[in-house]
Motif scaffolding. Structure first.
Motif, mmCIF file in Angstrom:
data_model
loop_
_atom_site.group_PDB
_atom_site.id
_atom_site.type_symbol
_atom_site.label_atom_id
_atom_site.label_comp_id
_atom_site.label_asym_id
_atom_site.label_seq_id
_atom_site.Cartn_x
_atom_site.Cartn_y
_atom_site.Cartn_z
ATOM 1 N N ILE A 1 40.595 48.590 38.720
ATOM 2 C CA ILE A 1 39.997 48.792 40.035
ATOM 3 C C ILE A 1 40.339 47.590 40.896
ATOM 4 O O ILE A 1 40.069 46.447 40.521
ATOM 5 N N GLN B 1 42.163 52.637 42.587
ATOM 6 C CA GLN B 1 41.996 52.698 41.144
ATOM 7 C C GLN B 1 43.256 53.272 40.510
ATOM 8 O O GLN B 1 43.875 54.191 41.048
ATOM 9 N N GLU B 2 43.651 52.725 39.354
ATOM 10 C CA GLU B 2 44.775 53.271 38.613
ATOM 11 C C GLU B 2 44.607 52.966 37.136
ATOM 12 O O GLU B 2 43.800 52.126 36.750
ATOM 13 N N THR B 3 45.376 53.642 36.313
ATOM 14 C CA THR B 3 45.296 53.443 34.871
ATOM 15 C C THR B 3 46.077 52.187 34.487
ATOM 16 O O THR B 3 46.990 51.776 35.218
ATOM 17 N N SER C 1 45.446 50.932 26.844
ATOM 18 C CA SER C 1 46.037 51.818 27.842
ATOM 19 C C SER C 1 45.185 53.056 28.087
ATOM 20 O O SER C 1 45.204 53.611 29.178
ATOM 21 N N LYS C 2 44.430 53.478 27.089
ATOM 22 C CA LYS C 2 43.596 54.674 27.249
ATOM 23 C C LYS C 2 42.130 54.279 27.311
ATOM 24 O O LYS C 2 41.691 53.357 26.635
ATOM 25 N N SER D 1 37.987 48.167 33.932
ATOM 26 C CA SER D 1 36.723 48.838 33.643
ATOM 27 C C SER D 1 36.888 49.755 32.435
ATOM 28 O O SER D 1 37.802 50.580 32.379
ATOM 29 N N CYS D 2 35.992 49.617 31.468
ATOM 30 C CA CYS D 2 36.011 50.450 30.270
ATOM 31 C C CYS D 2 35.306 51.766 30.575
ATOM 32 O O CYS D 2 34.135 51.790 30.924
ATOM 33 N N LEU D 3 36.041 52.877 30.430
ATOM 34 C CA LEU D 3 35.478 54.192 30.688
ATOM 35 C C LEU D 3 35.025 54.876 29.399
ATOM 36 O O LEU D 3 34.363 55.909 29.449
ATOM 37 N N PHE E 1 40.512 53.107 29.893
ATOM 38 C CA PHE E 1 40.245 52.016 30.824
ATOM 39 C C PHE E 1 40.830 52.356 32.189
ATOM 40 O O PHE E 1 41.723 53.190 32.300
ATOM 41 N N SER E 2 40.317 51.696 33.207
ATOM 42 C CA SER E 2 40.819 51.884 34.559
ATOM 43 C C SER E 2 40.855 50.532 35.257
ATOM 44 O O SER E 2 39.970 49.701 35.062
#
Length: 117
Positions: A68, A2-4, A62-63, A87-89, A65-66
């Motif tokens: 995967i 996982q990464e931004t 950019s903010k 993926s929307c966090l 979300f992640s």
């Protein structure tokens, strides 16, 4: 793994010379190109359209979300079958444009529990 989106965009810039601004307009540019070429059978370009749509989302958000990466299906670890998901966090990011555009909004969901009155 996982990464931004920001880290992903940094990798894209470093390894492929593609920046976030370029990705942000990827879907629009592809759509414009296909219209210019007068492509009739859009189904043939569906996979490319999905990739362009994904690239646009990664370049836009950019903010909150992640990204995967699942390199293979856990049932078949020896068979490469990568899946890349955005993926929307933070759901407030997705709903914000709706609240900005409309005065009244009804939100419904099949997962909400009944309210005790």
């Amino acid at each position: 793994e996982q990464e931004t989106p920001t880290a992903f965009l940094s990798h894209c810039a470093a390894n492929a010379g593609i920046d976030g601004k370029t990705l942000k307009f990827c879907y629009d540019r592809l759509t414009s190109l296909l219209k210019t070429l007068e492509v009739v059978d859009m189904e043939e370009f569906n996979a490319l359209s999905l990739v362009a749509d994904f690239a646009t989302l990664v370049g836009t958000y950019s903010k909150g979300f992640s990204l995967i990466l699942e390199p293979y299906d856990e049932r078949y670890p020896n068979i490469p079958d990568p899946v890349l998901q955005l993926s929307c966090l933070d759901a407030s990011l997705a709903i914000k444009p709706v609240f900005e555009r409309f005065q009244s909004v009804f939100i419904t969901s099949g997962t909400l529990s009944p309210i005790d009155l």
